[in-house]
Enzyme design. Sequence first.
Site, PDB file in Angstrom:
ATOM      1  CE  LYS A  11     -18.211  79.694 -90.523  1.00 53.90           C
ATOM      2  NZ  LYS A  11     -19.090  80.855 -90.594  1.00 53.90           N
ATOM      3  NE  ARG A  51     -20.006  88.415 -83.030  1.00 53.27           N
ATOM      4  CZ  ARG A  51     -21.022  88.846 -83.773  1.00 53.27           C
ATOM      5  NH1 ARG A  51     -22.062  89.438 -83.212  1.00 53.27           N
ATOM      6  NH2 ARG A  51     -21.005  88.694 -85.077  1.00 53.27           N
TER       7      ARG A  51
HETATM    8  N1  BES Z   1     -15.532  83.525 -89.611  1.00 54.11           N
HETATM    9  C1  BES Z   1     -16.873  83.924 -89.821  1.00 54.11           C
HETATM   10  C2  BES Z   1     -17.011  85.138 -90.736  1.00 54.11           C
HETATM   11  C3  BES Z   1     -16.556  84.967 -92.141  1.00 54.11           C
HETATM   12  C4  BES Z   1     -17.476  84.672 -93.123  1.00 54.11           C
HETATM   13  C5  BES Z   1     -15.238  85.174 -92.491  1.00 54.11           C
HETATM   14  C6  BES Z   1     -17.076  84.558 -94.423  1.00 54.11           C
HETATM   15  C7  BES Z   1     -14.821  85.050 -93.789  1.00 54.11           C
HETATM   16  C8  BES Z   1     -15.752  84.754 -94.754  1.00 54.11           C
HETATM   17  C9  BES Z   1     -17.517  84.281 -88.489  1.00 54.11           C
HETATM   18  O1  BES Z   1     -17.058  83.591 -87.384  1.00 54.11           O
HETATM   19  C10 BES Z   1     -18.971  84.008 -88.613  1.00 54.11           C
HETATM   20  O2  BES Z   1     -19.323  82.869 -88.720  1.00 54.11           O
HETATM   21  N2  BES Z   1     -19.774  85.055 -88.597  1.00 54.11           N
HETATM   22  C11 BES Z   1     -21.175  84.925 -88.690  1.00 54.11           C
HETATM   23  C12 BES Z   1     -21.761  85.760 -87.601  1.00 54.11           C
HETATM   24  C13 BES Z   1     -23.229  85.576 -87.442  1.00 54.11           C
HETATM   25  C14 BES Z   1     -23.505  84.212 -86.858  1.00 54.11           C
HETATM   26  C15 BES Z   1     -23.706  86.675 -86.547  1.00 54.11           C
HETATM   27  C16 BES Z   1     -21.611  85.443 -90.061  1.00 54.11           C
HETATM   28  O3  BES Z   1     -21.041  86.435 -90.520  1.00 54.11           O
HETATM   29  O4  BES Z   1     -22.449  84.815 -90.677  1.00 54.11           O
HETATM   30 MN    MN Z   2     -18.057  81.765 -87.101  1.00 52.31          MN
END
Ligand code: BES
Ligand code: MN
Length: 506
Positions: free
Chosen positions: A275, A349
């Site tokens: 990230k 997931r």
């Molecule tokens: N934990 C994150 C989602 C999230 C984002 C929670 C902001 C709280 C605040 C999750 O694991 C994630 O990184 N999701 C990605 C999925 C994508 C790679 C398909 C996302 O939402 O960007």
């Molecule tokens: Mn994630």
Amino acid sequence: MTTVRINASDAVSIETSALIIGVHTTPEGPRPAPGGEGLDQALDGRLAEILTTMGFTGKAQEIVKIPTFGALPAPVAVAVGLGDAPQDGPGDNYDLENLRRAAGAAVRSLAGTASATLALPARTAAEAEAVALGGLLGAYDFTRYRTGGDRRQPVGELTVLSGAAGAEEAVAHAATLADSVTLVRDLVNTPPSDLWPARFAEIAQETGLEAGLSVEVLDEVRLKEDGYGGIVGVGQGSVNPPRLVRVAYTHPEATRKVAFVGKGITFDSGGLSLKPSASMDWMKSDMGGAGAVFGALVAIARLGLRVNAVGYLCLAENMPSGSAQRPSDVLHTYSGKTVEVLDTDAEGRLVLIDGIARAAEDEPDVIIDVATLTGAQIVALGWRTAGVMANDDALREEIVRIAGEQGEGAWGMPLPAELRKGLDSAVADIANLQPERWGSMLAAGIFLREFVPAGVRWAHVDMAGPAFNKGEPHGYTPKGGTGALTRTLVAVAERYTGNGTSAQAV
Ligand code: BES
Ligand code: MN
Ligand code: ZN
């Protein structure tokens, strides 16, 4: 921890450090709500005049503090706005969420005060419970990591004034819920250096046993042996190995069983699909789903609900390292299906599907998973409204309704069939990511649905936004961990208790 008790005496004679009353807006100016009459009399009927002088209108959650100069034992009175009075006259019930928020805002404004008495409208047990719950949740502060004593402590003792039948039990119910929400907030706020999967599992064991839950912890060796490829894959990049915790509560007369599955990523760096820094600093909250599941199970046990409930905490730390899973790795998951990991940041997931497949073996009447799953949930619904998806329309709407009753924002979302194609993998049964970002909250739901065995009723709650408040405190919601969805899960379990309401439970 803040305590609450109930008292049926009148507002002006009670010994307390602060007296909280409600105030309505009217075309003629602010008007005290039921419970505030005594204060008005003690001030010689000049309360409205005082409030008006202070520029106070009574709009929802507006706060003003008034010195009482000996007119009553409490040295200060706090007026909190309740907005317009309920339409149908004095017998009409208050909107419970309005009461919770007002109580929360008022108590929060009193940090540093030893005790407070809530003389808000509480003419029914439900109103008394709302006032108690809002007050307790509003008193929260996370002080464990602060040195020095300059920070004002939350109000220690709350008294709710109510003579309503059943108010005693209602306030006890509120206290049990508040204890669980507090537990979840503390878990979410705890820095990931102090809350890794095995530590979370230990806390679940200690607190769970105390509450009367049976707790089973699968460590990384067992997880590997038993084929939990999703949890193992996500956790393998961290020096803090993953855990799957099963917490269970049974009641001898229960006729139904609910299963909750929580995403418990104690820190989500994204893994090798790292990230950007700006989206990483609050990823300690990525275990909010597992927190809510655990908090709900603790409350269910403490309340002794006539239901069987089982919770799965899917715990892993998602880190990049030489042992981390790689984009293009294929996982053999607990369901037997294979998953191609195209993006290691779509990890939630992966842990959830192992939890869901395991939960199905318990043969529950319903499986509900709760997860901070996608940024797309925040794009679609904002910070305070969770997205609810399900393989059963009635179940989805029921959860949305129950969440609404608790004042927890939630809204039904579809699982459009055409999004399934985007998850096709060139090598495995399914990929964990669709190539485009549009609709990714829904695509995540569709991914999860593939792992729900036929005939099992399942719902998925994406609460990426609601789990953590990055903004300023509001109502009974503090900054940081919110404990979102904990109370909704308890209320869902209450619908399955078989004490006459089970016929309505979907
Ligand atoms: N934990 C994150 C989602 C999230 C984002 C929670 C902001 C709280 C605040 C999750 O694991 C994630 O990184 N999701 C990605 C999925 C994508 C790679 C398909 C996302 O939402 O960007
Ligand atoms: Mn994630
Ligand atoms: Zn995540």
